[in-house]
Every structure is written in structure tokens, then in C-alpha cells.
Motif scaffolding. Structure first.
Motif, mmCIF file in Angstrom:
data_model
loop_
_atom_site.group_PDB
_atom_site.id
_atom_site.type_symbol
_atom_site.label_atom_id
_atom_site.label_comp_id
_atom_site.label_asym_id
_atom_site.label_seq_id
_atom_site.Cartn_x
_atom_site.Cartn_y
_atom_site.Cartn_z
ATOM 1 N N GLU A 62 0.931 -1.236 -0.102
ATOM 2 C CA GLU A 62 -0.046 0.158 0.104
ATOM 3 C C GLU A 62 0.985 1.465 0.075
ATOM 4 O O GLU A 62 0.504 2.326 -0.744
ATOM 5 C CB GLU A 62 -1.019 -0.149 1.139
ATOM 6 C CG GLU A 62 -2.135 -1.113 1.073
ATOM 7 C CD GLU A 62 -2.904 -1.128 2.330
ATOM 8 O OE1 GLU A 62 -2.625 -0.557 3.344
ATOM 9 O OE2 GLU A 62 -3.701 -2.105 2.070
ATOM 10 N N VAL A 63 1.996 1.040 0.940
ATOM 11 C CA VAL A 63 2.886 2.330 0.825
ATOM 12 C C VAL A 63 3.499 2.608 -0.635
ATOM 13 O O VAL A 63 3.533 3.759 -1.237
ATOM 14 C CB VAL A 63 3.947 2.324 1.892
ATOM 15 C CG1 VAL A 63 5.128 3.089 1.773
ATOM 16 C CG2 VAL A 63 3.332 2.321 3.190
ATOM 17 N N THR A 68 -1.799 5.306 0.751
ATOM 18 C CA THR A 68 -1.933 5.687 2.207
ATOM 19 C C THR A 68 -2.470 7.233 2.063
ATOM 20 O O THR A 68 -2.688 7.814 1.066
ATOM 21 C CB THR A 68 -0.538 5.719 2.670
ATOM 22 O OG1 THR A 68 0.156 6.660 2.016
ATOM 23 C CG2 THR A 68 0.231 4.250 2.759
#
Length: 81
Positions: A62-63, A68
Motif C-alpha cells: 500500500e505504501v 496511504t
């Protein structure tokens, strides 16, 4: 980046007391907590290593993919509830 190691306590309000030379500076924090013997453990977490690894890999993905949100935006959404 420079690393500093020092002992401190977490106050009841959740704040850490930092040495004067680190105050008002942006820092990264790694918290190491002494393990309590099983008989004194307050909250046992039976999450498996596999579950933790999967969660960390998902978070890393996700990062890397920009999925995010800034922490301020997360707090704002909690205030709206």
C-alpha cells in the motif's frame, strides 16, 4: 540520520520524555518493551507469525503504490464519526 539510544518511560498520557537536544525535532521512534513472563502478561496476542507477515507485506504494498493517507486526514475522518 543519526541514531540515539536512551532509556525513558511512557507517561500515563502516552507521551515520551525526550532529551533536551532532541526536542522540537522530527524523529523516528522505535519502542522496545521488556517482555513480561507469561504469568504477568496483561494481554496475550495469539496472532500468528504468518498473519503478521501478511499484514506487513500488504502495508508495504500500500505504501509503495500510494494507497496511504496523511495521518491528519485519518484523524479528521475519526472526528467526523
Amino acid at each position: 540520520m543519526r541514531a540515539y539510544e536512551f532509556s525513558t518511560k511512557i507517561a500515563p498520557d502516552g507521551k515520551l520524555e525526550l532529551p533536551d537536544h532532541l526536542k522540537n525535532r522530527q524523529v523516528r521512534v522505535i519502542v522496545l518493551v521488556e517482555e513480561l513472563p507469561d504469568s504477568q502478561a496483561e494481554d496475550e496476542d495469539d496472532t500468528s507469525v504468518e498473519e503478521i507477515a501478511t499484514s506487513l507485506l500488504r502495508a508495504l504494498h500500500e505504501v509503495k503504490t500510494g494507497q496511504t493517507k496523511p495521518i491528519a486526514q485519518l484523524w479528521d475522518s475519526l472526528d467526523d464519526d
